[in-house]
Design an enzyme around this catalytic site. Structure first.
Site, PDB file in Angstrom:
ATOM      1  N   SER A 285       0.816  -1.212   0.000  1.00  0.00           N
ATOM      2  CA  SER A 285       0.000   0.000   0.000  1.00  0.00           C
ATOM      3  C   SER A 285       0.856   1.271   0.000  1.00  0.00           C
ATOM      4  O   SER A 285       1.593   1.524  -0.937  1.00  0.00           O
ATOM      5  CB  SER A 285      -0.958  -0.042   1.200  1.00  0.00           C
ATOM      6  OG  SER A 285      -1.903   0.987   1.158  1.00  0.00           O
ATOM      7  N   ASP A 296      10.630   4.767  -9.993  1.00  0.00           N
ATOM      8  CA  ASP A 296      10.237   5.317 -11.296  1.00  0.00           C
ATOM      9  C   ASP A 296      10.904   6.649 -11.596  1.00  0.00           C
ATOM     10  O   ASP A 296      11.153   6.980 -12.766  1.00  0.00           O
ATOM     11  CB  ASP A 296       8.719   5.489 -11.350  1.00  0.00           C
ATOM     12  CG  ASP A 296       8.002   4.181 -11.651  1.00  0.00           C
ATOM     13  OD1 ASP A 296       8.673   3.132 -11.691  1.00  0.00           O
ATOM     14  OD2 ASP A 296       6.768   4.201 -11.833  1.00  0.00           O
ATOM     15  N   LYS A 310      -0.726  -4.209  -3.015  1.00  0.00           N
ATOM     16  CA  LYS A 310      -2.009  -3.640  -2.573  1.00  0.00           C
ATOM     17  C   LYS A 310      -2.109  -2.228  -3.129  1.00  0.00           C
ATOM     18  O   LYS A 310      -1.537  -1.291  -2.576  1.00  0.00           O
ATOM     19  CB  LYS A 310      -2.134  -3.615  -1.052  1.00  0.00           C
ATOM     20  CG  LYS A 310      -3.493  -3.077  -0.584  1.00  0.00           C
ATOM     21  CD  LYS A 310      -3.575  -2.981   0.929  1.00  0.00           C
ATOM     22  CE  LYS A 310      -4.940  -2.450   1.360  1.00  0.00           C
ATOM     23  NZ  LYS A 310      -5.267  -1.125   0.824  1.00  0.00           N
TER      24      LYS A 310
END
Length: 521
Positions: A285, A296, A310
């Site tokens: 999460s 990224d 999640k």
């Protein structure tokens, strides 16, 4: 009653137009008639409240694995660690032989202020005995906690003092820290471990970063292993500390929820130093949001195993009695466009919950060659255009296999039956003063303390009493190195705090070793 609850829920979702939230009147009528029929016509009495709760759960169980209902009691219990505080007397404690032993009073907390110290036994609270009466830990906590400003009248047994001691402790707000540890791992390299993302995590993180910078930190190991997530905003704020102003951190999007982006509002305070993020299969999460943003944006390297996956956004819907529905309304996406959520079948929570076990059985947790991605799951990082993969969870840049040989069956059974933790509490209780006198600071303890054989023998004997034995000599031998390391770490925790515990344990943590290797290059 059902109609009232659904109407209130519709109002509290926070959506502003009828077009955004339509209630199927025919379906609502059916639900209301069914509830009224059972209540008024069923052959036996029914608990109407439970009937309604079961109906809500039944609806949610057919959706995704993370939409859920919680009772008022469950809602309160879930909120405390995320809100960052509760009201009570401020002690860390554990139970030994039906007796509460204080591990540490909270620094500057109510108990420390009146003189309660580590090793004290709290035997009575407000004239009610809590020692030797087989009272549950939950019930004891209920008696110790209470509204700020109220008085807890405690009777305390202190080793070496004959008479009972009396303390009147004025309850107060007790902080719940979400950062488990922060210390200098090596010269120039700081280490911060975050247990979850709560309302206070970002503020805690800034404080710990300042201290580490003052201690000479230039690079950081950010440990998110076993971090199950928490507040999205806390994760976004923290990730922004590593990024440039305007860098995308995460975005959310759903059927009824338009795309919403979270970007770094300004240049972060730690944009230059190198960063290594540690993750494992339980990193989930909000922790995956931080990891995905750093990966990224090519801001750091990720080490460990594929994260949990999640990536569903839940909106809390408060109900009038204090209960809550957490309804999934959108997905999380990393800056490169990867959906964090792993695949699932609606209504099939059993298979979803077994995903980690399936990964182990398929070899993914122990062998990098067992992990395969389709070309359709390829994505590129935003600045260096490195290949990363979607499909659920965040795949690390450097894989660290789970060492299944370290955790023997013998050790698992000793831990599961609380033999290790209970004997550790007894040992520290008996030797606390001597250990504090011999080791005046943690550095001397870490360098000089060795777990005595008598301590290990205590655990072996207690295990035998509970019919826990190694299957052979080879298993006993394999168990001992990790058991000794764990015992040393537990003693350090009880004499100091969690940073010292992880300082000991991390010396044999393969993910930490890999991070140090990368930062030494």
């Amino acid at each position: 009653m059902v109609k009232q609850i659904l109407m209130i829920a519709a109002l509290t979702v926070g959506l502003t137009t009828q077009a955004q939230l339509r209630i199927d009147n025919e379906g609502l009528r059916k639900l209301t008639i069914a509830e009224m029929a059972v209540k008024n016509l069923y052959v036996e009495d029914v608990d109407e409240q439970k009937l309604v709760e079961d109906a809500i759960r039944g609806m949610l169980e057919k959706l995704d694995p993370h939409s859920s209902y919680s009772t008022p009691k469950e809602t309160k219990a879930m909120s405390e660690p995320l809100n960052g505080s509760f009201e009570g007397i401020g002690v860390q404690f554990n139970m030994v032989d039906d007796t509460l032993i204080v591990i540490q009073p909270v620094i500057n907390g109510p108990s420390e202020k009146v003189g309660i110290v580590a090793g004290d036994r709290i035997v009575m609270v407000n004239d009610t005995a809590i020692a030797g009466v087989k009272m549950s830990k939950e019930e004891i906590m209920r008696r110790l906690r209470g509204p700020k400003g109220t008085i807890a009248d405690l009777r305390v047994v202190r080793p070496g003092i004959k008479d009972l001691l009396t303390f009147k402790v004025k309850r107060d707000k007790i902080p719940v820290h979400s950062i488990d540890a922060a210390y200098m791992l090596r010269p120039g390299i700081g280490y911060i471990r975050i247990g979850n993302f709560s309302a206070t995590t970002y503020e805690e993180f800034l404080q710990r970063m300042d201290r580490l910078k003052q201690a000479g930190m230039t690079d950081l190991v950010l440990d998110l292993q076993e971090n199950g997530g928490g507040y999205l905003q806390a994760a976004a704020d923290l990730a922004g500390e590593f990024l440039d102003a305007g860098d995308l951190i995460v975005y959310t999007e759903g059927r009824r929820v338009p795309r919403r982006e979270y970007r770094a509002p300004e240049d972060g305070g730690f944009r230059k130093g190198r960063v290594v993020v540690l993750v494992d299969q339980y990193t989930a999460s909000a922790a995956e949001i931080v990891t995905g943003a750093i990966q990224d944006q090519d801001r750091g390297q990720v080490v460990g195993r594929r994260t949990y996956g999640k990536g569903l956004v839940q909106r809390p819907i408060d109900l009038p009695d204090g209960s809550m529905i957490r309804l999934t309304i959108a997905h999380y996406y990393t800056p490169s466009g990867r959906c964090i959520q792993k695949p699932y079948e609606k209504g099939n929570k059993k298979d979803y919950d077994q995903d980690i076990l399936n990964r182990l059985n398929h070899g993914e947790l122990t062998n990098a060659d067992s992990i395969h991605f389709a070309d359709s799951l390829k994505y590129e990082t935003l600045k260096r255009h490195r290949t990363v993969y979607g499909g659920g969870g965040i795949m690390p840049d450097y894989f660290v296999p789970l060492d299944t040989t370290k955790y023997t069956r013998y050790h698992r059974e000793l831990a599961a039956k609380s033999v290790i933790i209970q004997q550790n509490l007894r040992y520290v209780d008996q030797h606390r003063k001597a250990l504090k006198k011999q080791y005046t600071d943690f550095a001397s303890f870490k360098a000089g303390y060795e777990v005595p054989q008598s301590f290990v023998d205590m655990i072996v004997r207690e295990g035998e009493k509970q019919n826990i034995k190694p299957k052979d000599e080879a298993e006993r031998v394999r168990t001992m190195p990790y058991l000794r390391l764990q015992l040393k770490a537990l003693v350090a925790r009880d004499l100091w705090d969690m940073s010292e515990y992880f300082s000991v344990m991390n010396e044999d943590n393969e993910a930490v070793k890999k991070a140090l290797e990368l930062l030494s290059e």
